[in-house]
Design an enzyme around this catalytic site. Sequence first.
Site, PDB file in Angstrom:
ATOM      1  N   ARG A  43      18.349  52.666 102.137  1.00 51.51           N
ATOM      2  CA  ARG A  43      17.152  51.925 101.723  1.00 51.51           C
ATOM      3  C   ARG A  43      15.973  52.894 101.702  1.00 51.51           C
ATOM      4  O   ARG A  43      15.466  53.296 102.735  1.00 51.51           O
ATOM      5  CB  ARG A  43      16.907  50.779 102.707  1.00 51.51           C
ATOM      6  CG  ARG A  43      15.768  49.842 102.353  1.00 51.51           C
ATOM      7  CD  ARG A  43      15.776  48.673 103.341  1.00 51.51           C
ATOM      8  NE  ARG A  43      14.720  47.715 103.064  1.00 51.51           N
ATOM      9  CZ  ARG A  43      13.505  47.762 103.581  1.00 51.51           C
ATOM     10  NH1 ARG A  43      13.180  48.755 104.417  1.00 51.51           N
ATOM     11  NH2 ARG A  43      12.609  46.855 103.282  1.00 51.51           N
ATOM     12  N   SER A 112      19.976  39.139  98.610  1.00 50.51           N
ATOM     13  CA  SER A 112      19.048  38.587  99.599  1.00 50.51           C
ATOM     14  C   SER A 112      18.669  37.165  99.204  1.00 50.51           C
ATOM     15  O   SER A 112      18.227  36.929  98.076  1.00 50.51           O
ATOM     16  CB  SER A 112      17.779  39.440  99.678  1.00 50.51           C
ATOM     17  OG  SER A 112      18.057  40.687 100.260  1.00 50.51           O
ATOM     18  N   LYS A 142       9.420  43.910 107.833  1.00 47.34           N
ATOM     19  CA  LYS A 142       8.831  42.971 106.878  1.00 47.34           C
ATOM     20  C   LYS A 142       8.137  41.853 107.659  1.00 47.34           C
ATOM     21  O   LYS A 142       8.652  40.733 107.776  1.00 47.34           O
ATOM     22  CB  LYS A 142       9.907  42.394 105.951  1.00 47.34           C
ATOM     23  CG  LYS A 142      10.492  43.421 104.993  1.00 47.34           C
ATOM     24  CD  LYS A 142      11.401  42.761 103.979  1.00 47.34           C
ATOM     25  CE  LYS A 142      11.903  43.760 102.954  1.00 47.34           C
ATOM     26  NZ  LYS A 142      12.760  43.128 101.928  1.00 47.34           N
TER      27      LYS A 142
END
Length: 218
Positions: A43, A112, A142
């Site tokens: 990521r 997701s 997040k």
Amino acid sequence: MTLHAHHLRGLYVLTDAAMLPGAKLLPGVASAIHGGAKLVQYRDKSADSARREREALALRSLCSEYGAVFIVNDDVELARRVNADGVHLGQDDAPLEQARIALGPHTLIGVSCYDSLQRATDAAQAGADYVAFGSFFASPSKPQAARAPLDLLESARAQLGIPLCAIGGIQPEHGAALLAAGADMLAVISGVFSAPDIEQAARRYAQLFEKPGVEDDE
């Protein structure tokens, strides 16, 4: 579902460029795998495409060596170029159908789904190999993410026939409840990669899958 789908169980670590910068990336991920991580997601949101491809290729090789599943976040073309085991798609990424055409039938595609069972149902019907829900807890990665309730996993387990991943602020003490509710994978970033001892941190999560009552289909 693809031939790889039965491997979708266990600790799922996601890399973070701030926690594993530069030369720390490969040793850090290797430590997580040694601690029991079964899946690794690369990521990296930067625009440095050359570096991202070098790192993805190196991680692909590392995962192949140790038998871990290697997933690329967001970037379908990068996943194709490095022959990743799969790609993970968020709400603003390429449509699943487009990714399947680009990557073929044997590449894993995860989606997701945040706090939405409907999105998960749609993804499963479109051919997703797994879906991810969360954030289940406050997440440093997040902080503004929608919070998913635990019973969402129970509903998804009852209605969907594909593996489920839980993500978002997960600490080892949260794991048993998430697994009992239906999660097959626990996705973790800071809980592993911000720890002083990455291997030991990974092991604390991996051990959750070895406890009585946690099924292992392999």
